[in-house]
Design an enzyme around this catalytic site. Structure first.
Site, mmCIF file in Angstrom:
data_model
loop_
_atom_site.group_PDB
_atom_site.id
_atom_site.type_symbol
_atom_site.label_atom_id
_atom_site.label_comp_id
_atom_site.label_asym_id
_atom_site.label_seq_id
_atom_site.Cartn_x
_atom_site.Cartn_y
_atom_site.Cartn_z
ATOM 1 N N GLU A 1 -19.390 -5.520 9.839
ATOM 2 C CA GLU A 1 -20.404 -5.002 10.891
ATOM 3 C C GLU A 1 -21.383 -5.832 11.452
ATOM 4 O O GLU A 1 -22.048 -5.758 12.547
ATOM 5 C CB GLU A 1 -21.275 -3.819 10.009
ATOM 6 C CG GLU A 1 -20.077 -2.708 9.533
ATOM 7 C CD GLU A 1 -19.500 -2.763 8.409
ATOM 8 O OE1 GLU A 1 -18.604 -2.002 7.968
ATOM 9 O OE2 GLU A 1 -19.572 -4.105 7.772
ATOM 10 N N LYS B 1 0.660 -1.257 -0.009
ATOM 11 C CA LYS B 1 0.118 0.007 -0.075
ATOM 12 C C LYS B 1 0.902 1.273 -0.024
ATOM 13 O O LYS B 1 1.813 1.291 0.790
ATOM 14 C CB LYS B 1 -0.946 -0.155 1.178
ATOM 15 C CG LYS B 1 -2.066 0.950 1.000
ATOM 16 C CD LYS B 1 -3.089 0.833 2.213
ATOM 17 C CE LYS B 1 -4.128 1.730 2.123
ATOM 18 N NZ LYS B 1 -5.117 1.376 3.267
ATOM 19 N N ARG C 1 -25.356 -1.845 7.286
ATOM 20 C CA ARG C 1 -25.230 -3.466 6.961
ATOM 21 C C ARG C 1 -25.313 -4.092 8.049
ATOM 22 O O ARG C 1 -25.336 -5.740 7.753
ATOM 23 C CB ARG C 1 -23.442 -3.601 6.654
ATOM 24 C CG ARG C 1 -23.049 -2.384 5.638
ATOM 25 C CD ARG C 1 -21.577 -2.625 4.929
ATOM 26 N NE ARG C 1 -21.762 -3.618 3.837
ATOM 27 C CZ ARG C 1 -20.525 -3.965 3.254
ATOM 28 N NH1 ARG C 1 -19.415 -3.773 3.796
ATOM 29 N NH2 ARG C 1 -20.549 -4.842 2.282
#
Length: 639
Positions: free
Chosen positions: A372, A286, A400
């Site tokens: 979630e 990243k 969610r």
């Protein structure tokens, strides 16, 4: 512009088709130029940086090998799609990212034929990709191969496994590229992360590993450990028995995600030989190629405008503490007094402020990853055992876990406290991240307590209220960004449940505010005062339970009531209207208006301008008051 990087080869790429005649070394140079262009563009616009830099080579290789847009490329989440946008005919607009009328910060179907599926929330790509693959095999025109790119962080969500299980069962030809950078937004957590860290290889596609130079000795030193970590696992398992293969996928990897030759080789052979679902495991970094982002990849996940040379982000000076920080500090103070308080987030420790809580109480703070649904029921379990869990989620992500809110929390009356950040309109991330619906979908649940903070001081009191409330679920919502600059209490004091407050006693019209639009209400009232109009102003504080006494008093003493909230139709205003209707107040001639977010998805802009589009700024409130007064006068004359 003179400060933009020189990109002679990238300048020749008008669409992905232009990549397909290039040699592998030329593709490597395109990737280098694409990375420089991405850095330059995001330095001007701000946005998601680290994730896109990590998939530059992967983006080039996919478009070079697959025949996009006929072959469908689906990016999970979408915050890594800026290099993809540059390559797919949108380079001339790349410096409009996340601005009003500009490019979305995510993939968006109506923006380009190269964005076959919109994204912004994680773990959706494999499900959508399988849908495309099945449609193709049922004769849908214009659909070729399907490639899904999903990060290791997104793989922690159950939806990804549901899709892989289904795809493996159906044996559809589908390519899933696992972008394993050992980072989502925060460091990844959980067994999947550890599994990927140990994973080395399996029997299928042994010839592909050779073709792609996948053996450990071919990986550069920063990536070698990512391949070696699996030896322990391989010793104790049947050859080829990886989790992915058990789900029905052929597994290829790990592949160096920054080696163009390896990537192109793997993708070409997989495309030529693949039949059923195939997972290609690519190791990436990243922030690759930009030193500040590599050194602090979590801080450069999302950035403000920045100086390319130094990496310094150009953030405006703060005039007041952010709501997120106020929440975190308030929760810490409550936890210092009550050892039963614990905090849970879903891969957003910094975004929710729980990184600060974790520093103070590391054993009482839990990051469950992008999950979630699990976060909500995990909290329910702790609440059932006598703990006091605070479940800190963005409003848009709480959606969610709604089924779990209903069945695992509300029905059982478990005292889970939902700290709902990013309530209302959030700006550049646009409609996918707007916190528009939580008032409506929570306030309809029996016995839940739903609060909204009018300012940062009120938020302190609402944290204390939730901590003290131990016989039912509760939620308190607050917006993104800085507070309004009010005096702050030393500690929170629990509010009386279901009781609002009157700030200004006036006449004629009453404005009943729920949440952070109160600051705009007060601006409107100041302007109205100059015109000789003096409405009453009240802060409801609670959408559930409503302050019946206050609302009915306002209805009795005023000709009209206006409610205002940073939420959708069906929320606080609807609750108030239902109460007034059931009490027969409208039969007595009360005029009522409700100011809510319009029945539409408001596109990206600054929050202030988005609220102007919604008709919810001070000038709009003033106009609503004057308009209602005119209606009331006409009604009085007719009566």
């Amino acid at each position: 512009m003179s400060d933009q990087p020189k990109t002679p080869l990238l300048d020749r790429i008008g669409s992905p088709a232009d990549l397909r005649g290039l040699s592998v070394p030329e593709l490597g140079r395109v990737a280098d130029e694409l990375r420089a262009e991405t850095i330059s563009a995001v330095s001007v616009t701000g946005g998601h940086l680290g994730a896109g830099l990590g998939v530059v080579e992967l983006t080039v290789a996919i478009h070079a090998v697959f025949n996009t847009p006929r072959d469908k490329l689906i990016w999970d989440v979408g915050h890594q799609c800026y290099p993809h946008k540059i390559l797919t005919g949108r380079r001339d607009r790349i410096r409009t990212l996340r601005a009003a009328g500009g490019l979305s910060g995510f993939t968006k179907r109506d923006e380009s034929e190269y964005d076959p599926f919109g994204a912004a929330h994680s773990s959706t790509s494999i499900s959508a990709g399988l849908g495309f693959a099945v449609a193709r095999d049922l004769g849908a025109p214009g659909v070729g191969d399907v490639v899904c790119v999903i990060g290791d962080g997104s793989m922690s969500a159950g939806m990804a496994y549901e899709a892989m299980n289904n795809a493996g069962h159906m044996k559809e030809r589908l390519f899933v590229i696992l972008n394993d950078n050992e980072m989502s937004i925060a460091p990844p957590v959980g067994a999947m992360s550890k599994y990927l860290s140990r994973l080395y290889t399996g029997e299928p596609f042994q010839d592909l590993r050779a073709a792609a130079k996948e053996a450990v000795k071919f990986l550069p030193s920063p990536l070698q450990h990512g391949a070696r970590r699996a030896r322990e696992l391989v010793k104790g398992m049947t050859v080829g028995g990886t989790l992915f293969e058990e789900l029905g996928f052929s597994y290829i990897g790990p592949v160096d995600g920054h080696d163009m030759e390896s990537l192109v080789s793997v993708l070409r052979v997989a495309k030529a030989r693949g039949t059923g679902p195939i997972l290609i495991h690519a190791l990436t970094k990243k922030g690759k190629g930009y030193a500040p982002a590599e050194a602090s990849d979590d801080k450069y996940h999302g950035v403000a405008k920045f100086d390319v040379v130094t990496g310094t982000q150009k953030k405006a000076p703060s005039n007041a503490p952010t709501y997120t920080k106020v929440f975190a500090q308030s929760l810490i103070r409550e936890a210092e007094r009550d050892e039963r308080i614990v905090a849970v987030t879903a891969a957003m420790p910094e975004g929710t402020g729980l990184n600060l809580f974790a520093e103070r109480f590391p054993s009482r703070c839990f990051d469950v990853g992008i999950a979630e649904q699990h976060a909500v029921t995990f909290c329910a379990g702790m609440a059932a055992a006598g703990m006091k869990p605070f479940c800190a989620l963005y409003s848009t992500f709480l959606q969610r876990g709604y089924d779990q809110v209903v069945h695992d929390v509300a029905i059982q009356k478990l005292p889970v406290r939902f700290a709902i950040d990013r309530a209302g309109l959030v700006g550049a991330d646009g409609p996918t991240h707007a916190g528009a619906f939580d008032i409506a979908f929570l306030a309809c649940l029996p016995e839940i307590v739903v609060m909204a903070a009018a300012d940062e001081a009120e938020l302190v009191h609402m944290v204390a209220t939730a901590a003290a409330l131990d016989d039912r679920p509760s939620a308190f919502r607050f917006p993104r960004g800085e507070g309004v600059g009010v005096d702050m209490p030393e500690r929170g004091v629990p509010l009386e449940i279901g009781r609002g407050r009157v700030l200004i006693e006036g006449q004629g019209v009453a404005i009943l505010s729920f949440g952070a639009r109160l600051a705009e209400v007060l601006k409107a009232v100041e302007s109205l005062g100059a015109k000789g109009v003096h409405p009453t102003v009240a802060d409801a504080r609670f959408a559930k339970p409503l302050d019946r006494e206050l609302i009915l008093r306002l209805a009795k003493e005023h000709a009209g009531i206006i409610t205002i909230e940073e939420g959708s139709i069906g929320g606080f205003g609807s609750q108030v209207a239902h109460l007034l209707a059931e009490e027969g107040v409208f039969d007595r001639g009360l005029k009522f208006r409700s100011m809510v977010l319009p029945d539409d998805f408001i596109q990206q802009d600054s929050p202030e301008k988005m609220y102007a589009v919604a008709g919810m700024n001070a000038a709009d409130i003033e106009a609503k008051v004057l308009g209602l007064m005119d209606v009331a006068r006409v009604g009085a004359r007719r009566a």
